[in-house]
Design an enzyme around this catalytic site. Sequence first.
Site, PDB file in Angstrom:
ATOM      1  N   ARG A 144       0.794  -1.138  -0.017  1.00 40.69           N
ATOM      2  CA  ARG A 144       0.147  -0.052   0.127  1.00 40.69           C
ATOM      3  C   ARG A 144       0.772   1.276   0.207  1.00 40.69           C
ATOM      4  O   ARG A 144       1.894   1.166   0.595  1.00 40.69           O
ATOM      5  CB  ARG A 144      -0.893  -0.068   1.106  1.00 40.69           C
ATOM      6  CG  ARG A 144      -1.861  -1.088   1.305  1.00 40.69           C
ATOM      7  CD  ARG A 144      -2.729  -1.178   2.400  1.00 40.69           C
ATOM      8  NE  ARG A 144      -3.769  -2.215   2.375  1.00 40.69           N
ATOM      9  CZ  ARG A 144      -3.409  -3.072   3.286  1.00 40.69           C
ATOM     10  NH1 ARG A 144      -2.431  -3.300   3.904  1.00 40.69           N
ATOM     11  NH2 ARG A 144      -4.245  -4.410   3.408  1.00 40.69           N
ATOM     12  N   LYS A 169      -2.476  -1.467   7.819  1.00 42.72           N
ATOM     13  CA  LYS A 169      -3.999  -1.273   7.904  1.00 42.72           C
ATOM     14  C   LYS A 169      -4.695  -2.000   8.877  1.00 42.72           C
ATOM     15  O   LYS A 169      -5.642  -1.646   9.248  1.00 42.72           O
ATOM     16  CB  LYS A 169      -4.425  -1.356   6.354  1.00 42.72           C
ATOM     17  CG  LYS A 169      -5.816  -0.992   6.108  1.00 42.72           C
ATOM     18  CD  LYS A 169      -6.457  -1.202   4.830  1.00 42.72           C
ATOM     19  CE  LYS A 169      -7.919  -0.935   4.531  1.00 42.72           C
ATOM     20  NZ  LYS A 169      -8.430  -1.105   3.091  1.00 42.72           N
ATOM     21  N   HIS A 247      -2.463   3.660  -6.401  1.00 43.90           N
ATOM     22  CA  HIS A 247      -2.961   2.449  -5.645  1.00 43.90           C
ATOM     23  C   HIS A 247      -3.269   1.110  -6.771  1.00 43.90           C
ATOM     24  O   HIS A 247      -3.238   0.086  -6.328  1.00 43.90           O
ATOM     25  CB  HIS A 247      -4.374   2.489  -4.908  1.00 43.90           C
ATOM     26  CG  HIS A 247      -4.530   1.365  -4.067  1.00 43.90           C
ATOM     27  ND1 HIS A 247      -3.820   1.038  -2.907  1.00 43.90           N
ATOM     28  CD2 HIS A 247      -5.706   0.579  -3.830  1.00 43.90           C
ATOM     29  CE1 HIS A 247      -4.327   0.170  -2.248  1.00 43.90           C
ATOM     30  NE2 HIS A 247      -5.403  -0.171  -2.776  1.00 43.90           N
ATOM     31  N   ARG A 250      -0.739  -1.688  -6.820  1.00 43.65           N
ATOM     32  CA  ARG A 250      -0.782  -2.557  -5.858  1.00 43.65           C
ATOM     33  C   ARG A 250      -1.716  -3.700  -6.653  1.00 43.65           C
ATOM     34  O   ARG A 250      -1.673  -4.713  -6.516  1.00 43.65           O
ATOM     35  CB  ARG A 250      -1.120  -2.032  -4.678  1.00 43.65           C
ATOM     36  CG  ARG A 250      -1.828  -3.254  -3.619  1.00 43.65           C
ATOM     37  CD  ARG A 250      -2.128  -2.778  -2.295  1.00 43.65           C
ATOM     38  NE  ARG A 250      -3.199  -3.304  -1.565  1.00 43.65           N
ATOM     39  CZ  ARG A 250      -2.609  -4.483  -0.474  1.00 43.65           C
ATOM     40  NH1 ARG A 250      -1.240  -4.315  -0.455  1.00 43.65           N
ATOM     41  NH2 ARG A 250      -3.321  -4.986   0.283  1.00 43.65           N
ATOM     42  N   HIS A 281      -3.992  -8.667   3.606  1.00 43.31           N
ATOM     43  CA  HIS A 281      -5.336  -8.562   3.616  1.00 43.31           C
ATOM     44  C   HIS A 281      -5.964  -9.078   4.901  1.00 43.31           C
ATOM     45  O   HIS A 281      -5.471 -10.132   5.419  1.00 43.31           O
ATOM     46  CB  HIS A 281      -6.181  -9.286   2.315  1.00 43.31           C
ATOM     47  CG  HIS A 281      -5.822  -8.571   1.061  1.00 43.31           C
ATOM     48  ND1 HIS A 281      -6.127  -9.406  -0.157  1.00 43.31           N
ATOM     49  CD2 HIS A 281      -5.961  -7.162   0.853  1.00 43.31           C
ATOM     50  CE1 HIS A 281      -5.744  -8.459  -1.210  1.00 43.31           C
ATOM     51  NE2 HIS A 281      -6.005  -7.016  -0.630  1.00 43.31           N
ATOM     52  N   TYR A 290     -10.136 -10.243  -6.784  1.00 42.72           N
ATOM     53  CA  TYR A 290      -9.323  -9.938  -7.899  1.00 42.72           C
ATOM     54  C   TYR A 290      -9.910 -10.713  -9.106  1.00 42.72           C
ATOM     55  O   TYR A 290      -9.906 -10.323 -10.077  1.00 42.72           O
ATOM     56  CB  TYR A 290      -7.973  -9.997  -7.858  1.00 42.72           C
ATOM     57  CG  TYR A 290      -7.374  -8.938  -7.206  1.00 42.72           C
ATOM     58  CD1 TYR A 290      -7.423  -7.657  -7.490  1.00 42.72           C
ATOM     59  CD2 TYR A 290      -6.717  -9.278  -5.584  1.00 42.72           C
ATOM     60  CE1 TYR A 290      -6.839  -6.599  -6.676  1.00 42.72           C
ATOM     61  CE2 TYR A 290      -5.850  -7.997  -5.209  1.00 42.72           C
ATOM     62  CZ  TYR A 290      -6.061  -6.880  -5.588  1.00 42.72           C
ATOM     63  OH  TYR A 290      -5.460  -6.053  -4.758  1.00 42.72           O
TER      64      TYR A 290
END
Length: 314
Positions: A144, A169, A247, A250, A281, A290
Site C-alpha cells: 500500500r 492497515k 493504488h 498494487r 488482507h 481480484y
Amino acid sequence: MKTLSQRLDEYLVLRRAMGFDLSFDERVLRKFTTYGDENGFDQISTSLFLDWKANYGSADNNTWARRLGMVRRFAFWLAEHDDRTEIPSNQLVMGRYRRRVPYIYAPSQIADIVAEAGRLPSPYGLRAALWQTLFGLIAVTGMRVNEALSLNQHDVDLERAVLTLRNTKNGRDRQLPIKGDTVHRLARYAELRDRLVAHRSSMFFIKEDGEPAGDCGARYNFAQVGRNIGLRSPQAFNRHGRGPRIHDLRHSFAVHTILDWFREGRDIEAEMYKLSTYLGHSEPKHTFWYIEAVPELMQLAAARAERQVLEGAS
C-alpha cells in the site's frame, strides 16, 4: 434451452471449485432465477432484474446494491455461454459503497511510469529518485502507498533483503522479502539521499528538505507522471484529474501474480491464501475479489474449474 436455475447450478459448482463460499449468494441468486423461470425469462436482462426488484420484498439501496453485484457476477459468467445475456448496469442501484474496478497496468506502462518519474525536475535530483524508487517499489511488492511511506530506515534491511511493515492497515506487522534488483535500487536511492540531505528524518523516503515524503506528494507526483505519459488528461491549476491511480500499482501486482500462477498451472486456491497474507488482507475474500474484478482472471478461473468438474465426472 437451459433454465436460469439450471445455469445457476453450473455457476455455483464452478465458483465453489475456485474456493468461494457462496452460501449467502446462493440464497439470493436462487430466488432471482426462480423468479425468472416462473415469469418466462430465459436469459438475464436489465428488465428481469428491475422486475424482480419491484416484486421481491422491500430493502434499502445498500442491500439491493449487493444483490445487483451478485446478479452481475452471475451474468458475466453466463455471457460466456449465452450471448443473449444482458449484464445489468452497476448504476441501476446506488448503494453507499461500491468497490472501484481496478485499472491493471500492462508491464510496459509500469516501465513507462518508473522511467518518467526518474525525469521529474528538481534542483539536486532527489525528487526524481524518491518517486521513481517509491513507485517502482509498490509495483514490484504490491505494498500500500502508506505502507511504503511509513518505512523507517531500520525497517529496510538491505543485507537480509527484507522490509518490515509496521502498524499496517489491519494493525499487524509483516515482513516482505525483496529481490536483488529491488535491493540495488533501494540502496542507490539511500546513497543519494544520505549524500544530499545532512539533517533528515529517520524515515526511509524523504524529500529534499529532509522531511518525510507524504501521501499527498505521492499522489500529486503520480498524477503528474500519468499526465506526462498520456494516462491522464492535462489539467489546469495543478489538479490531479481522473485516471489510473497509484493504488492500481498494487492491484496490478496482484493480478499479474495470479495470471502467472494460472500460466504455470499452480494450485490457485492454495496460492491465493499465501498472497492474502503477503498483501496484508484482513480476509482471503479480499484477495479472491481480484478474480471477480478482472474479466481475464474470471475467464481463466472458470475454464480451469470447468475442466476440473469434467475430469471429476469422467
